[in-house]
Design an enzyme around this catalytic site. Sequence first.
Site, PDB file in Angstrom:
ATOM      1  N   ARG A  84     -13.851  85.558 -77.835  1.00  0.00           N
ATOM      2  CA  ARG A  84     -13.638  84.299 -77.118  1.00  0.00           C
ATOM      3  C   ARG A  84     -13.502  83.134 -78.090  1.00  0.00           C
ATOM      4  O   ARG A  84     -12.707  82.227 -77.872  1.00  0.00           O
ATOM      5  CB  ARG A  84     -14.806  84.041 -76.153  1.00  0.00           C
ATOM      6  CG  ARG A  84     -14.565  82.847 -75.262  1.00  0.00           C
ATOM      7  CD  ARG A  84     -15.544  82.783 -74.117  1.00  0.00           C
ATOM      8  NE  ARG A  84     -16.845  82.324 -74.548  1.00  0.00           N
ATOM      9  CZ  ARG A  84     -17.861  82.110 -73.720  1.00  0.00           C
ATOM     10  NH1 ARG A  84     -17.720  82.343 -72.429  1.00  0.00           N
ATOM     11  NH2 ARG A  84     -19.019  81.690 -74.168  1.00  0.00           N
ATOM     12  N   LYS A 110     -20.010  85.879 -66.147  1.00  0.00           N
ATOM     13  CA  LYS A 110     -20.335  85.131 -64.915  1.00  0.00           C
ATOM     14  C   LYS A 110     -19.148  84.281 -64.461  1.00  0.00           C
ATOM     15  O   LYS A 110     -18.833  84.238 -63.288  1.00  0.00           O
ATOM     16  CB  LYS A 110     -21.470  84.113 -65.141  1.00  0.00           C
ATOM     17  CG  LYS A 110     -22.746  84.614 -65.663  1.00  0.00           C
ATOM     18  CD  LYS A 110     -23.794  83.495 -65.667  1.00  0.00           C
ATOM     19  CE  LYS A 110     -23.529  82.375 -66.644  1.00  0.00           C
ATOM     20  NZ  LYS A 110     -23.602  82.736 -68.056  1.00  0.00           N
ATOM     21  N   ARG A 139     -14.197  77.211 -78.590  1.00  0.00           N
ATOM     22  CA  ARG A 139     -15.299  76.377 -78.111  1.00  0.00           C
ATOM     23  C   ARG A 139     -16.223  76.016 -79.267  1.00  0.00           C
ATOM     24  O   ARG A 139     -16.534  76.855 -80.095  1.00  0.00           O
ATOM     25  CB  ARG A 139     -16.103  77.134 -77.047  1.00  0.00           C
ATOM     26  CG  ARG A 139     -15.590  76.906 -75.648  1.00  0.00           C
ATOM     27  CD  ARG A 139     -16.323  77.741 -74.634  1.00  0.00           C
ATOM     28  NE  ARG A 139     -17.774  77.582 -74.644  1.00  0.00           N
ATOM     29  CZ  ARG A 139     -18.567  77.938 -73.647  1.00  0.00           C
ATOM     30  NH1 ARG A 139     -18.035  78.456 -72.556  1.00  0.00           N
ATOM     31  NH2 ARG A 139     -19.865  77.796 -73.731  1.00  0.00           N
ATOM     32  N   ARG A 183     -30.845  76.838 -65.020  1.00  0.00           N
ATOM     33  CA  ARG A 183     -31.160  77.494 -66.290  1.00  0.00           C
ATOM     34  C   ARG A 183     -32.621  77.312 -66.670  1.00  0.00           C
ATOM     35  O   ARG A 183     -33.064  77.885 -67.647  1.00  0.00           O
ATOM     36  CB  ARG A 183     -30.305  76.893 -67.401  1.00  0.00           C
ATOM     37  CG  ARG A 183     -29.036  77.680 -67.741  1.00  0.00           C
ATOM     38  CD  ARG A 183     -28.291  76.878 -68.776  1.00  0.00           C
ATOM     39  NE  ARG A 183     -27.430  77.602 -69.646  1.00  0.00           N
ATOM     40  CZ  ARG A 183     -26.113  77.691 -69.520  1.00  0.00           C
ATOM     41  NH1 ARG A 183     -25.510  77.176 -68.475  1.00  0.00           N
ATOM     42  NH2 ARG A 183     -25.399  78.310 -70.431  1.00  0.00           N
ATOM     43  N   ARG A 201     -27.873  80.281 -78.370  1.00  0.00           N
ATOM     44  CA  ARG A 201     -27.714  80.307 -76.905  1.00  0.00           C
ATOM     45  C   ARG A 201     -28.338  81.572 -76.304  1.00  0.00           C
ATOM     46  O   ARG A 201     -28.919  81.526 -75.222  1.00  0.00           O
ATOM     47  CB  ARG A 201     -26.224  80.207 -76.536  1.00  0.00           C
ATOM     48  CG  ARG A 201     -25.699  78.789 -76.747  1.00  0.00           C
ATOM     49  CD  ARG A 201     -24.198  78.748 -76.851  1.00  0.00           C
ATOM     50  NE  ARG A 201     -23.560  79.264 -75.667  1.00  0.00           N
ATOM     51  CZ  ARG A 201     -22.352  79.827 -75.661  1.00  0.00           C
ATOM     52  NH1 ARG A 201     -21.665  79.954 -76.759  1.00  0.00           N
ATOM     53  NH2 ARG A 201     -21.846  80.246 -74.528  1.00  0.00           N
TER      54      ARG A 201
HETATM   55  P1  AMP Z   1     -21.930  77.511 -70.411  1.00  0.00           P
HETATM   56  O1  AMP Z   1     -20.513  77.026 -70.318  1.00  0.00           O
HETATM   57  O2  AMP Z   1     -22.569  77.736 -69.083  1.00  0.00           O
HETATM   58  O3  AMP Z   1     -22.092  78.654 -71.352  1.00  0.00           O
HETATM   59  O4  AMP Z   1     -22.763  76.291 -71.064  1.00  0.00           O
HETATM   60  C1  AMP Z   1     -22.458  75.826 -72.353  1.00  0.00           C
HETATM   61  C2  AMP Z   1     -23.522  74.834 -72.810  1.00  0.00           C
HETATM   62  O5  AMP Z   1     -23.589  73.715 -71.919  1.00  0.00           O
HETATM   63  C3  AMP Z   1     -24.944  75.361 -72.881  1.00  0.00           C
HETATM   64  O6  AMP Z   1     -25.212  76.051 -74.090  1.00  0.00           O
HETATM   65  C4  AMP Z   1     -25.750  74.064 -72.768  1.00  0.00           C
HETATM   66  O7  AMP Z   1     -25.730  73.327 -73.984  1.00  0.00           O
HETATM   67  C5  AMP Z   1     -24.925  73.287 -71.745  1.00  0.00           C
HETATM   68  N1  AMP Z   1     -25.328  73.589 -70.347  1.00  0.00           N
HETATM   69  C6  AMP Z   1     -24.543  74.108 -69.367  1.00  0.00           C
HETATM   70  N2  AMP Z   1     -25.201  74.214 -68.222  1.00  0.00           N
HETATM   71  C7  AMP Z   1     -26.460  73.760 -68.462  1.00  0.00           C
HETATM   72  C8  AMP Z   1     -27.647  73.647 -67.671  1.00  0.00           C
HETATM   73  N3  AMP Z   1     -27.653  74.033 -66.382  1.00  0.00           N
HETATM   74  N4  AMP Z   1     -28.755  73.141 -68.272  1.00  0.00           N
HETATM   75  C9  AMP Z   1     -28.752  72.751 -69.556  1.00  0.00           C
HETATM   76  N5  AMP Z   1     -27.680  72.845 -70.366  1.00  0.00           N
HETATM   77  C10 AMP Z   1     -26.543  73.345 -69.828  1.00  0.00           C
END
Ligand code: AMP
Length: 187
Positions: free
Chosen positions: A127, A13, A133, A88, A144
Amino acid sequence: MNLILLGAPGSGKGTQGVLLAQRLGIPKIATGDLIRAAMKDGTPLGRKAKGYYDQGLLVPDDIVLGLIEEVLGSPAAGQGVIMDGFPRTRAQAEAVDRRLQARGRRVDRVLLIDVPEDELVKRMMGRAAQEGRSDDTPEAFRQRLAVYREQTEPLVTYYRERGLVTTIPGLGTVEQIADQVKRAIGE
Ligand code: AMP
């Protein structure tokens, strides 16, 4: 144009979002990036988010809803926005609808990037080696994925009922997938 990129962690994405933002000239906003920046800066939001983030759990809605309000209400988002990693949850999806409606806008399209699970795991391992990360450990990644299936995937039905979803097969080169994204939004 207000677009949502939906897909499991590791579906690509973010990569497609960057390309799309460049082509359309509107910002891509990723709540994950905002949360990582807040954690790095040690802000109150970052401190509250860290425990959830590191375990691969969603940061609770009472924290994220404020963030969504803020980003969608910002002048930068006035011409539209590409939403990467949010909404989400159902509560977040409703907050997005309300915030856009207040500006006389709506979600124009949801692009669902679909990648088989074994490929997601393979990508995560690559990654983790590159980016380091803290939520790319095998345990956090599995969490996740489970969280995605339970809490985020139901949004596909929420948007499908409104005829907004286009599914993009997320296998192939970045360029091939970008071409399908272009077609999906009539570029
Ligand atoms: P991402 O970078 O989108 O994969 O997000 C990494 C982590 O950030 C997720 O596993 C959540 O812990 C947190 N996170 C990111 N966006 C959200 C969201 N919209 N709602 C809740 N947690 C989020």
